[in-house]
Enzyme design. Structure first.
Site, short mmCIF file in Angstrom:
data_model
loop_
_atom_site.label_atom_id
_atom_site.label_comp_id
_atom_site.label_asym_id
_atom_site.label_seq_id
_atom_site.Cartn_x
_atom_site.Cartn_y
_atom_site.Cartn_z
N ASP A 34 -13.88 -20.66 -34.61
CA ASP A 34 -14.83 -21.20 -35.59
C ASP A 34 -14.47 -20.84 -37.03
O ASP A 34 -15.33 -20.90 -37.92
CB ASP A 34 -16.26 -20.75 -35.30
CG ASP A 34 -16.84 -21.42 -34.06
OD1 ASP A 34 -16.38 -22.54 -33.74
OD2 ASP A 34 -17.71 -20.82 -33.41
N GLY A 36 -12.43 -22.64 -38.70
CA GLY A 36 -12.25 -23.94 -39.36
C GLY A 36 -10.85 -24.50 -39.32
O GLY A 36 -10.46 -25.28 -40.18
N ASP A 110 -2.24 -27.10 -34.22
CA ASP A 110 -3.58 -26.52 -34.30
C ASP A 110 -3.79 -25.69 -33.04
O ASP A 110 -3.86 -26.21 -31.93
CB ASP A 110 -4.62 -27.64 -34.39
CG ASP A 110 -6.04 -27.10 -34.46
OD1 ASP A 110 -6.21 -25.96 -34.92
OD2 ASP A 110 -6.97 -27.82 -34.04
N GLY A 468 -0.12 -6.40 7.80
CA GLY A 468 -1.44 -6.71 8.32
C GLY A 468 -2.45 -5.71 7.79
O GLY A 468 -2.09 -4.73 7.12
N SER A 472 -4.98 -3.00 12.12
CA SER A 472 -4.54 -4.19 12.87
C SER A 472 -3.65 -3.83 14.06
O SER A 472 -3.50 -4.62 14.99
CB SER A 472 -3.79 -5.14 11.94
OG SER A 472 -2.61 -4.53 11.42
N LYS A 474 -0.40 -2.40 13.45
CA LYS A 474 1.00 -2.50 13.00
C LYS A 474 1.84 -1.31 13.48
O LYS A 474 2.90 -1.48 14.07
CB LYS A 474 1.07 -2.54 11.46
CG LYS A 474 0.38 -3.69 10.80
CD LYS A 474 0.56 -3.64 9.29
CE LYS A 474 0.04 -2.36 8.67
NZ LYS A 474 -1.39 -2.14 8.88
N SER A 475 1.35 -0.12 13.15
CA SER A 475 2.13 1.08 13.45
C SER A 475 2.30 1.27 14.96
O SER A 475 3.37 1.67 15.44
CB SER A 475 1.45 2.31 12.85
OG SER A 475 1.45 2.23 11.44
N SER A 542 1.26 -3.83 2.88
CA SER A 542 1.94 -4.72 1.93
C SER A 542 1.11 -5.98 1.67
O SER A 542 1.45 -7.08 2.12
CB SER A 542 3.34 -5.09 2.43
OG SER A 542 3.37 -5.50 3.76
#
Length: 635
Positions: A34, A36, A110, A468, A472, A474-475, A542
């Protein structure tokens, strides 16, 4: 007697010739919201008699419908073209307009004032010769004024018009004007980089000091805005700099022609001149300078040309053709200033694409050395960069590139960073210098190659990347796969997330930035394991696709398999073997994946394990079957 059409053609030819002979000034309008900016450009066009009658009629009609100035013409509507801009009375996108006077041609950008659109302002400023920085006389210097000024100074724009606007709203007070000018010059002095500042009091809405001198400000004796724009000296410094041409295209229309096309960013070149191609450092002599309109005796900055050479040397898109006696530098690690332009934070260690000139390479940004407070210009400690923040960071690339420091050449020293997943531009940067280690640290040649190490083990090296949610399985699954591989005579190594955090990564927490660095380190270790010929099992949450992709890109072809252990959040939370989900829900653990930190599922995993429909043993057998089908080892 000359035919009427011939006279018209002659007039057009004379007009075009006169336009060619005029100099061109590219400038931007910037500042806080604003202040101008759009009104100023609209007023410039209006007062310069550069608006056609139909445009003026449409402007008057639009001003009545959606203007913000009552019964007056709203000049901002001339450049605020987006519907959302007109509705809100603000500028969002960068609006470019061309106009011309008897003395000079202009291209004005502009740019938006809102903080969230700072990236658009940086885009508009990247090719500008001059910046008009507007300040609302009622408000004085604001944070966005300082931010835009900082960007202008760092982008090499050394000509600034300090347009102190809306003077009609402060009764055209000379004291208000003087106070703002003194404060801004003091700030610009601390900032550095802005050599020429011309302060002009004005009212864009009323037309004061835009084209004609204002009767309401007789105390002001400097130039009006249009006068200054028409006469300000703009040095074409690129003409005197060493020759640089990034190769955009290898032009091979037939067997008898091979040329190298590009835009001359600086310097000049003639047939017979010696050139050096970087980063290969091969040299040759210019045979021809070819253009659509015929061969040139000399090419200069700003021209698009095709070069043919006396010698057949390997040149590709992204290479830079330089003056042989004054070539650019070559490196793969730099100190840079970086303006972050994305909603998602900049995470140190995350891989991005860097585009510099015509070259695109893989880049990794380190933790910022510091972040700049645009209000005080002080240096602040930072672990990342957020939207519109500016910092100094080191960047490392996967291969050397040709460059010049930004202060010496904007085209060969400026770059953008691109997100590898979304392909969005997330940052813009300027190279300061190459890091010393870039040229001092080299790969040490070894006699035993990675293929030999794998061969003696009788297997193909591969990374099995288990990803995951926490809980979940994974290991558990990775451990069973590891045990069965060893029983089959394979050579393996298991990297588990919890175990690695007891040693290599014990200095890292669980913020998004630390998670990125966690995966970067593990990926590098996994690569060393594949170099040793091992089958490497990596079991980490991850959570981010970008880091999993980075890990995959580090490995050789067919040496990375993503194993997505797909367990719904409610199932993983129900298991909660370690009690972590309960603690996260109770607020005792922050940044817990799946609760208050995101998990981005793999889009196309190599192996998907649904733990709701099979046991850990069954999952391990499915993974081993996949390895057998790929002949990873004699299983």
């Amino acid at each position: 007697m000359a035919h009427k059409s011939d006279l018209i053609a002659t007039d057009i030819e004379q007009y075009l010739r006169s336009q060619e002979e005029k100099s061109l000034l590219r400038f931007i309008t910037c500042g806080s919201v604003d202040d101008g900016k759009s009104t100023l450009i609209g007023r410039l066009l209006y007062e310069s008699k550069l608006i056609f009658e139909d445009q003026l009629s449409a402007l008057e009609s639009d001003s009545k419908k959606m203007g913000t100035q009552g019964d007056k013409i709203d000049f901002a509507l001339l450049v605020d073209g987006l519907a959302s801009e007109r509705e809100q009375g603000i500028t969002i996108d960068v609006a470019y307009r061309f106009f011309s006077t008897d003395k000079r041609k202009f291209i004005v950008a502009d740019t938006p004032g809102h903080e969230q659109y700072t990236r658009n302002m940086a885009t508009g400023a990247s090719n500008a010769d001059l910046a008009i920085i507007l300040i609302d006389a009622r408000k004085g210097i604001l944070t966005q004024t300082r931010r835009h000024s900082f960007i202008v100074s760092r982008l090499g724009i050394d000509n600034v018009v300090l347009a102190i606007n809306k003077m009609d709203l402060v009764d055209y007070s000379q004291q208000v004007f003087s106070d703002i000018e003194i404060a801004y010059r003091s700030f610009a002095h601390e900032l550095g980089g802005i050599e020429h500042i011309t302060a002009i009091p004005m009212s864009a809405l009323e037309g004061d000091n835009i084209v004609e001198r204002s009767a309401a400000m007789e105390w002001y004796s400097g130039p009006v805005l249009m006068e200054h724009l028409e006469t300000v000296g703009v040095r074409d410094v690129n003409q005197t700099k060493p020759f640089r041409m990034p190769v955009q295209w290898v032009n091979r229309p037939d067997l008898d022609f091979r040329g190298y096309s590009g835009f001359v960013s600086s310097g000049s070149l003639k047939p017979g001149d010696r050139i050096k191609v970087l980063p290969s450092a091969k040299e040759s002599t210019v045979s021809r300078i070819v253009t659509f309109d015929g061969d040139l005796d000399e090419a200069v900055s700003g021209q698009s040309i095709t070069l043919t050479l006396d010698d057949e040397i390997d040149i590709s898109r992204g290479d830079v053709i330089c003056e042989a006696g004054n070539p650019a530098e070559v490196a793969n690690q730099f100190e840079t200033t970086l303006l972050w332009m994305a909603e998602e934070h900049m995470f140190p260690g995350r891989p991005y694409f860097m585009k510099i000139g015509a070259a695109t390479v893989n880049a990794t940004v380190t933790r910022p050395k510091y972040r700049v407070d645009v209000n005080t210009l002080s240096h602040e400690a930072a672990t990342d960069l957020k939207l519109n923040e500016i910092g100094v960071c080191n960047i490392s690339l996967d291969r050397p590139i040709s460059f010049d420091p930004y202060v010496e050449n904007r085209d060969t020293g400026g770059f953008i960073l691109i997100d590898k997943i979304s392909n969005a531009t997330v940052g813009v940067g300027m190279i300061h210098f190459a890091l010393r280690r870039s040229s001092n640290v080299h790969w040490q040649a070894t006699d035993v190659e990675r293929e030999t190490r794998a061969s003696v083990k009788g297997q193909k090296p591969v990374v099995l990347w288990f990803t995951g949610l926490s809980g979940s399985g994974k290991s558990t699954i990775a451990n069973i796969v590891d045990r069965k591989l060893i029983a089959a005579g394979a050579h393996t190594m298991l990297l588990d997330g919890d175990n690695v955090r007891h040693g290599l990564n014990k200095d890292l927490g669980f913020t998004d930035a630390d998670r990125v660095e966690n995966i970067r380190r593990v990926a590098e270790v996994a690569k060393l394991m594949t170099d040793a010929g091992l089958i490497t099992l990596v079991s980490f949450i991850s959570p981010f696709r970008a880091e999993r992709r980075m890990a995959k890109d580090l490995m050789g072809e067919d040496e990375f398999l993503t194993v997505f252990v797909d367990t719904p959040l409610d199932v993983a939370e129900e298991r909660d073997v370690k009690g972590l989900y309960k603690k996260a829900r109770d607020g005792q653990i922050k940044n817990f994946t799946g609760i208050d930190s995101p998990y981005e599922e793999p889009e196309n995993p190599d192996i998907r394990i649904d733990t709701t429909s099979m046991s850990a043993e069954e999952a391990a057998d499915e993974i081993l079957a996949a390895l057998r089908s790929r002949r990873i080892a004699d299983l």
